[in-house]
Design an enzyme around this catalytic site. Structure first.
Site, PDB file in Angstrom:
ATOM      1  N   SER A   2       3.252  -4.351  -5.164  1.00 41.85           N
ATOM      2  CA  SER A   2       2.411  -4.698  -6.200  1.00 41.85           C
ATOM      3  C   SER A   2       1.943  -3.759  -7.278  1.00 41.85           C
ATOM      4  CB  SER A   2       1.115  -5.297  -5.560  1.00 41.85           C
ATOM      5  OG  SER A   2       0.168  -5.936  -6.640  1.00 41.85           O
ATOM      6  N   GLY A   3       1.954  -4.105  -8.303  1.00 42.14           N
ATOM      7  CA  GLY A   3       1.929  -3.076  -9.569  1.00 42.14           C
ATOM      8  C   GLY A   3       0.762  -2.280  -9.778  1.00 42.14           C
ATOM      9  N   HIS A   4      -0.648  -2.907  -9.249  1.00 40.65           N
ATOM     10  CA  HIS A   4      -1.710  -2.361  -9.557  1.00 40.65           C
ATOM     11  C   HIS A   4      -2.152  -1.385  -8.629  1.00 40.65           C
ATOM     12  CE1 HIS A   4      -4.414  -4.679  -6.444  1.00 40.65           C
ATOM     13  NE2 HIS A   4      -3.215  -5.449  -6.455  1.00 40.65           N
ATOM     14  N   CYS A  46      -9.980  -7.666  -0.134  1.00 39.96           N
ATOM     15  CA  CYS A  46      -9.769  -8.993  -0.126  1.00 39.96           C
ATOM     16  C   CYS A  46     -10.681  -9.809   0.844  1.00 39.96           C
ATOM     17  CB  CYS A  46      -8.247  -9.343   0.192  1.00 39.96           C
ATOM     18  SG  CYS A  46      -6.963  -8.825  -0.900  1.00 39.96           S
ATOM     19  N   GLN A 104       0.827  -1.081  -0.149  1.00 35.27           N
ATOM     20  CA  GLN A 104      -0.052   0.168   0.246  1.00 35.27           C
ATOM     21  C   GLN A 104       0.856   1.366   0.033  1.00 35.27           C
ATOM     22  OE1 GLN A 104      -3.614  -0.956   0.145  1.00 35.27           O
ATOM     23  NE2 GLN A 104      -3.253   0.816  -0.844  1.00 35.27           N
TER      24      GLN A 104
END
Length: 395
Positions: A200-202, A326, A180
């Protein structure tokens, strides 16, 4: 407003046009497998090398210490499981916190079934761990401390440099889930004494399905996925070249624009927080008031259910969440909100609004104006609120 107002950037972000344009040639023109030996494959190999450098520079790391993965959850699993495998001769004790992402908590639960012992640190009402409690939790058989850089739900930023220093003073590896935070706030792996870092890329306008695990040179964890010799024999599988290229470009842009984005997002976030807290009664801001991600605002509204709030916002074209994407199918309140001491009935009324560099003041004002109407409507339907107001009138 007729258009979608997207305020769930902690769940995922839009792939930027610059990132998409960087990726496109690697789907059709430069589509070679970078593991091949012919000249055509060299372009793919060079593109991966460039992306590795871009990903490393954002956190002050060496490019050879960056390993591409399928995302943050894989990186977290790799860091924890491979550390236990490599350092089990010393011990099987891990220290983490009660507010980690489920990629960490569920991995820890799995490792407990394999004979590991896990200490779950409490957090204060703002979501920060106690450094004294951390020190007291360290044992001779402690092999890993894993604490997230910033919480994905309430936005609280943890004292990562101090945690890393304590870990290294005691000869313990330090991993941080920075999914994050990577690209949103400054991180330097050397200054913060970080041995392993997940991203994380997204989460930073890059593609989904790609992440990194930073592994400091000398940390002896081995492969998590076995097969070919990709990622210098540490992570098998044909390289996802377009996604890796996109990750690298997103990291480069994030580094170049970070200072400006932080300033802009903080101004709009603080405007949002000020309006909500001053104009909607019986509301609480969750997370640290200042040590929080620049784009995060998380509230609890008494006497309402967060799910109803999200549905009514969605009908207005406003995309928001009540916590981690999630766990969006769960009926239980957020484990993070419970960990900071909120009772179930208040934790159920949570709303997370996370901004992007494209979020405008006009959009925020529209959302707050509508939020006031929605919450008033929901409270007027609530027997608990009716009883509360009656008691207030009597008292």
């Amino acid at each position: 407003m007729d258009k979608i107002i997207y305020l769930d950037n902690a769940a995922t972000t839009q792939v930027s046009e610059a990132v998409l344009n960087e990726m496109l040639p690697f789907f059709r023109q430069t589509y070679s497998n970078p593991s091949a030996i012919y000249g055509f494959a060299e372009k793919s190999r060079k593109a991966i090398d460039k992306a590795r450098t871009q990903a490393a520079e954002l956190i002050g790391a060496k490019s050879e210490d960056i390993y591409f993965t399928g995302g943050g959850s894989e990186s977290d699993n790799w860091a924890l499981k491979a550390t236990v495998e490599a350092y089990s001769a010393k011990g099987k004790h891990i220290i983490t916190s009660k507010i980690e992402h489920h990629a960490i908590l569920h991995t820890c639960s799995y490792l407990e079934k394999q004979g590991c012992e896990i200490t779950y640190l409490d957090v204060d009402e703002n979501g920060k761990i106690s450094l004294d409690e951390l020190k007291n939790a360290i044992r001779p058989d402690t092999i890993l401390i894993t604490i997230m850089t910033a919480n994905n739900e309430i936005g609280t930023i943890e004292p990562i440099a101090e945690i890393g220093r304590i870990a290294h003073e005691n000869g313990i590896l330090f991993h941080t889930d920075a999914v994050q935070a990577y690209g949103h706030i400054p991180i330097n792996v050397d200054e913060m004494h970080i041995d392993m870092l997940s991203a994380s890329g997204h989460k930073l306008n890059g593609p989904k399905g790609v992440g990194i695990l930073y592994i400091r040179k000398g940390v002896k964890i081995r492969s998590f996925i076995h097969g070919g010799s990709q990622e210098r024999n540490r992570r098998a599988g044909t390289s996802n070249v377009p996604a890796i290229v996109g990750f690298g470009k997103a990291a480069q842009i994030a580094g170049e624009t970070m200072a400006e984005r932080i300033k802009q997002e903080r101004e709009i976030r603080d405007h949002l927080i000020e309006r909500v807290l001053s104009e909607i009664p019986y509301t609480r801001l969750n997370g640290h008031p200042t040590d929080r991600l620049p784009n995060n605002a998380n509230f609890c509204f008494q006497f309402i259910e967060g799910e109803s709030l999200l549905i009514l916002l969605d009908q207005l074209g406003v995309c928001a969440s009540s916590g981690s994407a999630c766990t969006s199918g769960s009926l239980d309140p957020s484990h993070v909100l419970l960990a900071i001491g909120l009772p179930h009935e208040i934790a159920h009324g949570s709303l997370r609004l996370t901004l992007s560099e494209e979020t405008t003041l006009a959009e925020i004002d529209f959302v707050v104006d509508e939020l006031k109407k929605i919450i008033k409507r929901l409270r007027n339907m609530s027997p608990l609120y009716e009883d509360f107001t009656k008691n207030q009138e009597r008292g």
